[in-house]
Design an enzyme around this catalytic site. Structure first.
Site, PDB file in Angstrom:
ATOM      1  N   CYS A   1       2.926  -5.308  -8.380  1.00 54.14           N
ATOM      2  CA  CYS A   1       1.493  -5.344  -8.681  1.00 54.14           C
ATOM      3  C   CYS A   1       1.355  -4.713 -10.062  1.00 54.14           C
ATOM      4  O   CYS A   1       2.328  -4.368 -10.717  1.00 54.14           O
ATOM      5  CB  CYS A   1       0.694  -4.579  -7.628  1.00 54.14           C
ATOM      6  SG  CYS A   1       0.866  -2.813  -7.777  1.00 54.14           S
TER       7      CYS A   1
ATOM      8  N   ARG B   1      -0.691  -5.384  -0.798  1.00 55.69           N
ATOM      9  CA  ARG B   1       0.679  -4.967  -0.522  1.00 55.69           C
ATOM     10  C   ARG B   1       0.798  -4.241   0.821  1.00 55.69           C
ATOM     11  O   ARG B   1       1.835  -4.260   1.460  1.00 55.69           O
ATOM     12  CB  ARG B   1       1.186  -4.060  -1.638  1.00 55.69           C
ATOM     13  CG  ARG B   1       1.155  -4.654  -3.005  1.00 55.69           C
ATOM     14  CD  ARG B   1       1.825  -3.757  -3.952  1.00 55.69           C
ATOM     15  NE  ARG B   1       3.245  -3.678  -3.639  1.00 55.69           N
ATOM     16  CZ  ARG B   1       3.813  -2.842  -2.796  1.00 55.69           C
ATOM     17  NH1 ARG B   1       3.067  -1.987  -2.135  1.00 55.69           N
ATOM     18  NH2 ARG B   1       5.098  -2.860  -2.579  1.00 55.69           N
TER      19      ARG B   1
ATOM     20  N   ILE C   1       5.347   8.896 -10.159  1.00 54.75           N
ATOM     21  CA  ILE C   1       5.505   8.052  -8.969  1.00 54.75           C
ATOM     22  C   ILE C   1       5.670   6.578  -9.341  1.00 54.75           C
ATOM     23  O   ILE C   1       6.589   5.908  -8.892  1.00 54.75           O
ATOM     24  CB  ILE C   1       4.299   8.212  -8.005  1.00 54.75           C
ATOM     25  CG1 ILE C   1       4.090   9.678  -7.632  1.00 54.75           C
ATOM     26  CG2 ILE C   1       4.472   7.325  -6.775  1.00 54.75           C
ATOM     27  CD1 ILE C   1       5.147  10.271  -6.741  1.00 54.75           C
TER      28      ILE C   1
ATOM     29  N   ASP D   1      -2.833   8.694  -7.092  1.00 55.60           N
ATOM     30  CA  ASP D   1      -4.087   7.930  -6.993  1.00 55.60           C
ATOM     31  C   ASP D   1      -5.261   8.638  -7.658  1.00 55.60           C
ATOM     32  O   ASP D   1      -6.343   8.066  -7.739  1.00 55.60           O
ATOM     33  CB  ASP D   1      -4.434   7.652  -5.522  1.00 55.60           C
ATOM     34  CG  ASP D   1      -3.461   6.679  -4.911  1.00 55.60           C
ATOM     35  OD1 ASP D   1      -3.482   6.512  -3.683  1.00 55.60           O
ATOM     36  OD2 ASP D   1      -2.646   6.093  -5.655  1.00 55.60           O
TER      37      ASP D   1
ATOM     38  N   ARG E   1       7.096  -1.853  -7.070  1.00 54.96           N
ATOM     39  CA  ARG E   1       6.737  -1.538  -5.679  1.00 54.96           C
ATOM     40  C   ARG E   1       7.740  -2.155  -4.674  1.00 54.96           C
ATOM     41  O   ARG E   1       7.392  -2.982  -3.842  1.00 54.96           O
ATOM     42  CB  ARG E   1       5.320  -1.995  -5.344  1.00 54.96           C
ATOM     43  CG  ARG E   1       4.248  -1.687  -6.357  1.00 54.96           C
ATOM     44  CD  ARG E   1       3.698  -0.287  -6.344  1.00 54.96           C
ATOM     45  NE  ARG E   1       3.119   0.166  -5.112  1.00 54.96           N
ATOM     46  CZ  ARG E   1       1.829   0.031  -4.772  1.00 54.96           C
ATOM     47  NH1 ARG E   1       1.029  -0.641  -5.557  1.00 54.96           N
ATOM     48  NH2 ARG E   1       1.372   0.524  -3.635  1.00 54.96           N
TER      49      ARG E   1
ATOM     50  N   ARG F   1     -11.901  -3.051  -3.878  1.00 50.35           N
ATOM     51  CA  ARG F   1     -10.819  -2.935  -2.896  1.00 50.35           C
ATOM     52  C   ARG F   1     -10.820  -1.567  -2.237  1.00 50.35           C
ATOM     53  O   ARG F   1     -10.416  -1.408  -1.093  1.00 50.35           O
ATOM     54  CB  ARG F   1      -9.464  -3.164  -3.581  1.00 50.35           C
ATOM     55  CG  ARG F   1      -9.253  -4.561  -4.087  1.00 50.35           C
ATOM     56  CD  ARG F   1      -7.829  -4.769  -4.505  1.00 50.35           C
ATOM     57  NE  ARG F   1      -6.914  -4.364  -3.442  1.00 50.35           N
ATOM     58  CZ  ARG F   1      -5.593  -4.449  -3.543  1.00 50.35           C
ATOM     59  NH1 ARG F   1      -5.040  -4.901  -4.646  1.00 50.35           N
ATOM     60  NH2 ARG F   1      -4.814  -4.082  -2.553  1.00 50.35           N
TER      61      ARG F   1
ATOM     62  N   LYS G   1      -9.386   4.737   2.989  1.00 48.97           N
ATOM     63  CA  LYS G   1      -8.778   3.386   2.943  1.00 48.97           C
ATOM     64  C   LYS G   1      -7.312   3.476   3.344  1.00 48.97           C
ATOM     65  O   LYS G   1      -6.825   2.681   4.148  1.00 48.97           O
ATOM     66  CB  LYS G   1      -8.880   2.815   1.532  1.00 48.97           C
ATOM     67  CG  LYS G   1      -8.009   1.592   1.284  1.00 48.97           C
ATOM     68  CD  LYS G   1      -8.110   1.038  -0.118  1.00 48.97           C
ATOM     69  CE  LYS G   1      -7.210   1.679  -1.107  1.00 48.97           C
ATOM     70  NZ  LYS G   1      -5.810   1.235  -1.069  1.00 48.97           N
ATOM     71  N   ASN G   2      -6.590   4.458   2.802  1.00 48.78           N
ATOM     72  CA  ASN G   2      -5.143   4.518   3.005  1.00 48.78           C
ATOM     73  C   ASN G   2      -4.746   5.114   4.350  1.00 48.78           C
ATOM     74  O   ASN G   2      -3.558   5.196   4.667  1.00 48.78           O
ATOM     75  CB  ASN G   2      -4.464   5.241   1.848  1.00 48.78           C
ATOM     76  CG  ASN G   2      -4.528   4.400   0.581  1.00 48.78           C
ATOM     77  OD1 ASN G   2      -4.888   3.219   0.614  1.00 48.78           O
ATOM     78  ND2 ASN G   2      -4.215   5.003  -0.549  1.00 48.78           N
TER      79      ASN G   2
HETATM   80  C1  EPZ Z   1       0.784   4.223  -0.847  1.00 48.58           C
HETATM   81  O1  EPZ Z   1       1.478   3.133  -1.435  1.00 48.58           O
HETATM   82  C2  EPZ Z   1      -0.682   4.029  -1.193  1.00 48.58           C
HETATM   83  N1  EPZ Z   1      -1.173   2.781  -0.614  1.00 48.58           N
HETATM   84  C3  EPZ Z   1      -0.862   4.008  -2.716  1.00 48.58           C
HETATM   85  O2  EPZ Z   1      -2.259   3.938  -2.970  1.00 48.58           O
HETATM   86  C4  EPZ Z   1      -0.331   5.325  -3.275  1.00 48.58           C
HETATM   87  O3  EPZ Z   1      -0.425   5.284  -4.678  1.00 48.58           O
HETATM   88  C5  EPZ Z   1       1.124   5.529  -2.847  1.00 48.58           C
HETATM   89  O4  EPZ Z   1       1.226   5.475  -1.398  1.00 48.58           O
HETATM   90  C6  EPZ Z   1       1.678   6.875  -3.303  1.00 48.58           C
HETATM   91  O5  EPZ Z   1       0.901   7.908  -2.768  1.00 48.58           O
HETATM   92  C7  EPZ Z   1      -1.525   2.771   0.700  1.00 48.58           C
HETATM   93  O6  EPZ Z   1      -1.420   3.761   1.403  1.00 48.58           O
HETATM   94  C8  EPZ Z   1      -2.068   1.484   1.246  1.00 48.58           C
HETATM   95  P1  EPZ Z   1       5.138   4.727  -1.695  1.00 48.58           P
HETATM   96  P2  EPZ Z   1       3.049   2.882  -1.058  1.00 48.58           P
HETATM   97  O7  EPZ Z   1       5.977   3.900  -0.782  1.00 48.58           O
HETATM   98  O8  EPZ Z   1       3.273   3.178   0.374  1.00 48.58           O
HETATM   99  C9  EPZ Z   1       8.936   3.771  -4.368  1.00 48.58           C
HETATM  100  C10 EPZ Z   1      -4.209   3.139  -3.962  1.00 48.58           C
HETATM  101  O9  EPZ Z   1      -4.591   3.236  -5.133  1.00 48.58           O
HETATM  102  N2  EPZ Z   1       9.406   3.002  -3.200  1.00 48.58           N
HETATM  103  O10 EPZ Z   1       4.836   6.149  -1.310  1.00 48.58           O
HETATM  104  O11 EPZ Z   1       3.420   1.541  -1.568  1.00 48.58           O
HETATM  105  C11 EPZ Z   1       7.721   3.147  -5.028  1.00 48.58           C
HETATM  106  O12 EPZ Z   1       8.115   2.163  -5.968  1.00 48.58           O
HETATM  107  C12 EPZ Z   1      -2.762   2.779  -3.673  1.00 48.58           C
HETATM  108  O13 EPZ Z   1      -4.931   3.356  -2.946  1.00 48.58           O
HETATM  109  C13 EPZ Z   1      10.695   2.457  -3.233  1.00 48.58           C
HETATM  110  O14 EPZ Z   1      11.423   2.593  -4.226  1.00 48.58           O
HETATM  111  O15 EPZ Z   1       3.749   3.997  -1.960  1.00 48.58           O
HETATM  112  C14 EPZ Z   1       7.063   4.328  -5.680  1.00 48.58           C
HETATM  113  O16 EPZ Z   1       7.705   4.586  -6.905  1.00 48.58           O
HETATM  114  C15 EPZ Z   1      -2.000   2.441  -4.928  1.00 48.58           C
HETATM  115  N3  EPZ Z   1      11.127   1.753  -2.161  1.00 48.58           N
HETATM  116  C16 EPZ Z   1       7.355   5.488  -4.719  1.00 48.58           C
HETATM  117  O17 EPZ Z   1       8.444   5.047  -3.897  1.00 48.58           O
HETATM  118  C17 EPZ Z   1      10.358   1.570  -1.042  1.00 48.58           C
HETATM  119  O18 EPZ Z   1      10.814   0.919  -0.077  1.00 48.58           O
HETATM  120  C18 EPZ Z   1       6.212   5.853  -3.802  1.00 48.58           C
HETATM  121  O19 EPZ Z   1       5.791   4.673  -3.153  1.00 48.58           O
HETATM  122  C19 EPZ Z   1       9.053   2.126  -1.026  1.00 48.58           C
HETATM  123  C20 EPZ Z   1       8.602   2.846  -2.115  1.00 48.58           C
END
Ligand code: EPZ
Length: 420
Positions: free
Chosen positions: A118, A94, A329, A307, A123, A399, A22-23
C-alpha cells in the site's frame, strides 16, 4: 470525489466524542468467523473499512447486521459458506488478511488474496504464513492468492516473532484459540487492540493467558460460543484530535477517550507544552502557551505509535524550535511531508528521519491526501494555516475517521466537506 475545506486560525473549545477503535473493530469482526453462534459488537464506528469488512464477511456467509438504537452495534453470525477472500475486496483493505487464521481454524481451508503493498510500504504477511505453517497448515501461493489447508485441526505451536506484528499476532491468536493443544506467541504485539481482541475471545470461551504482555499462551478449545463485546475507544482518533488542539489552541474534552491507552503520545504532547489530563468524561487537552519541538521515534506499543507520526509532525511544523521524527515501522510513511511543505512547512527527510524546523505560520493551499493518517495531518495543518486549505481525495480519511468535519466544526473550527 469529496474534498474538505478548512479556514484556519480559530482555537477549539468544547467536547469531541471518540468512537470505537477501527483497529480493534476489524480483527473483532474477523473473530465472528470463529463461531457459528452470534457475536454482538457494540461501539462500532461508522467507517468505510468497517463496511468493507462487512462485505467480506457477508461473502463468506456471515450475516452482518447493524443493530442498536444508535446503529453502532453489529451482530455477526451464520454458517461459513465460502472460504475464499477475493482480490477485489482484499486490495481495498489489507486487514482482510485477518480472515485467514479464522477460516483455517474453522474450515480447515482458505484461499485469501495476498493484500499487496500500500502507499506506506510493502506490508508483507510472511509472519502470518510462517506461524500458520508451524501450526500444521500447508500453504502455497497461487496467482496472488494464499492457498492454505490443514487436515483436521491446527496444532498448537511455539511461535517466536522476530519483531512484534499486530496483524500476525491477531491472526495467530484467533487460529490458536481453536487449535488442538497449546500455542505460545513470543514477542507478540501488545497494542490495546490486541488486549481487546483477547478479552472478546475469552468471552467467547477461549483460554488465553499473558494478556497485555508480549508472551501469549493460548490453550485451544473445540468450539467458541456467542458473546457480546464493547469495542475500546480509538486511541489514534484521540491522539489526532489532541494534536488538533495542540495546533489550533484551545481547550477540548475528548469524551470516552482512555488516558491509559495514550502512553507515549501523552508524554510527547506534554513535552511539547500541551496540558493533557484525565477527567471523568475522558481526556482533557489544553494548549496554554506556545508549542516547542520534541523528538519522537515510532515503535511498537507501548512506544510512540506509527499511526500518530503524521499528525504529530503537523503539530511540530508550527512549534518553536526543531524536532526530529523517526519512522521505524514502515518504509514510506512520509508522504504528508511534500504536502505540508506546500503549506510553508520546513521539513527535510533523511532516510527514516525527518528534521522539522518550526515556522511562525502556515498558509492555506490545495493539498492531496495520499493515505489515511497523512490525510488527517493535512486537515490538522489547515487548522493552523492562514487562509483556506482544501484537502482532496478524502476517501482516504473516511477509511478511519468518522465525521471529522462535524466533530471539528462542533468545537469552533471552520471545516466543511464538498464534492468536487
Ligand atoms: C496494523 O497494521 C494497523 N492496522 C496499522 O494501522 C498500524 O500502522 C500497524 O499495525 C502498526 O501499528 C490494523 O490494525 C488494521 P504490523 P499491520 O504487522 O498489522 C512488518 C492505520 O493507519 N511485517 O504490526 O499490517 C511490516 O511490514 C493502519 O490504521 C512483516 O515484515 O502492521 C511493518 O514494517 C496503517 N511481516 C511491521 O512489521 C509480516 O508478516 C509492523 O507491521 C507482518 C508485518
Amino acid at each position: 470525489m469529496d474534498s474538505i475545506r478548512i479556514v484556519g486560525g480559530r482555537p477549539l473549545h468544547g467536547e469531541i466524542p471518540i468512537g470505537g477503535a477501527k483497529n480493534a473493530a476489524l480483527p473483532l469482526m474477523a473473530a465472528g468467523l470463529l463461531t457459528e453462534d452470534r457475536l454482538l459488537l457494540t461501539r462500532v464506528p461508522r467507517l468505510a473499512d468497517i463496511e468493507t469488512m462487512s462485505s467480506l464477511l457477508a461473502q463468506h456467509g456471515i450475516a452482518v447486521e447493524r443493530t442498536g438504537n444508535d446503529g453502532r452495534s453489529l451482530s455477526l453470525g451464520g454458517p461459513i459458506t465460502n472460504t475464499e477472500a477475493p482480490y477485489d475486496i482484499v486490495r481495498k483493505m489489507r486487514a482482510s488478511i485477518l480472515v485467514l487464521g479464522p477460516l483455517l481454524a474453522r474450515m480447515g481451508e482458505a484461499r485469501v488474496s495476498l493484500p499487496g503493498g500500500c502507499a506506506i510500504g510493502t506490508r508483507p504477511v510472511d509472519l502470518h504464513l510462517k506461524g500458520l505453517q508451524q501450526m500444521g497448515a500447508e500453504i502455497e501461493l497461487d496467482f496472488g492468492y494464499v492457498v492454505a489447508k490443514v487436515a483436521g485441526r491446527l496444532r498448537g505451536a511455539t511461535i517466536i516473532f522476530p519483531m512484534p506484528s499486530v496483524g500476525a499476532t491477531e491472526n495467530l491468536l484467533m487460529a490458536a484459540s481453536l487449535a488442538e493443544g497449546t500455542t505460545l506467541l513470543r514477542n507478540a504485539a501488545r497494542e490495546p487492540e490486541i488486549i481487546d481482541l483477547c478479552h472478546c475471545l475469552v468471552a467467547m470461551g477461549a483460554r488465553i493467558s499473558g494478556i497485555g504482555t508480549g508472551e501469549l499462551v493460548i490453550e485451544g478449545v473445540e468450539k467458541l460460543h456467542a458473546a457480546t463485546h464493547a469495542i475500546i475507544p480509538d486511541r489514534i482518533e484521540t491522539g489526532t484530535y489532541a494534536c488538533a488542539v495542540g495546533i489550533a489552541g484551545g481547550d477540548v474534552v475528548l469524551r470516552d477517550a482512555r488516558m491509559e491507552h495514550l502512553g507515549a503520545v501523552a508524554r510527547s504532547m506534554e513535552d511539547a507544552g500541551i496540558l493533557i489530563t484525565e477527567v471523568p468524561e475522558g481526556v482533557r487537552v489544553r494548549r496554554a502557551n506556545g508549542l516547542h519541538g520534541v523528538d519522537v521515534m515510532t515503535e511498537p506499543y507501548p512506544g510512540f505509535p506509527t499511526d500518530m507520526q503524521a499528525q504529530f509532525m503537523a503539530m511540530m511544523v508550527v512549534a518553536e524550535g526543531a524536532s526530529m521524527i523517526t519512522e521505524s515501522i514502515f518504509e514510506n510513511r512520509f508522504m504528508h511531508v511534500s504536502e505540508l511543505t506546500r503549506m510553508g512547512a520546513r521539513v527535510n527527510v533523511h532516510g527514516s528521519s525527518a528534521i522539522v524546523r518550526g515556522v511562525d505560520s502556515l498558509h492555506g493551499a490545495p493539498v492531496m491526501a495520499t493515505d489515511l493518517r497523512a490525510s488527517s495531518s493535512l486537515i490538522l495543518a489547515g487548522l493552523a494555516a492562514k487562509g483556506e486549505t482544501v484537502v482532496s481525495r478524502v476517501y482516504h480519511l473516511d477509511r478511519g475517521y468518522e465525521d471529522v468535519e462535524g466533530k471539528l466544526s462542533a468545537v469552533g473550527a471552520r471545516v466543511e466537506r464538498f464534492s468536487e
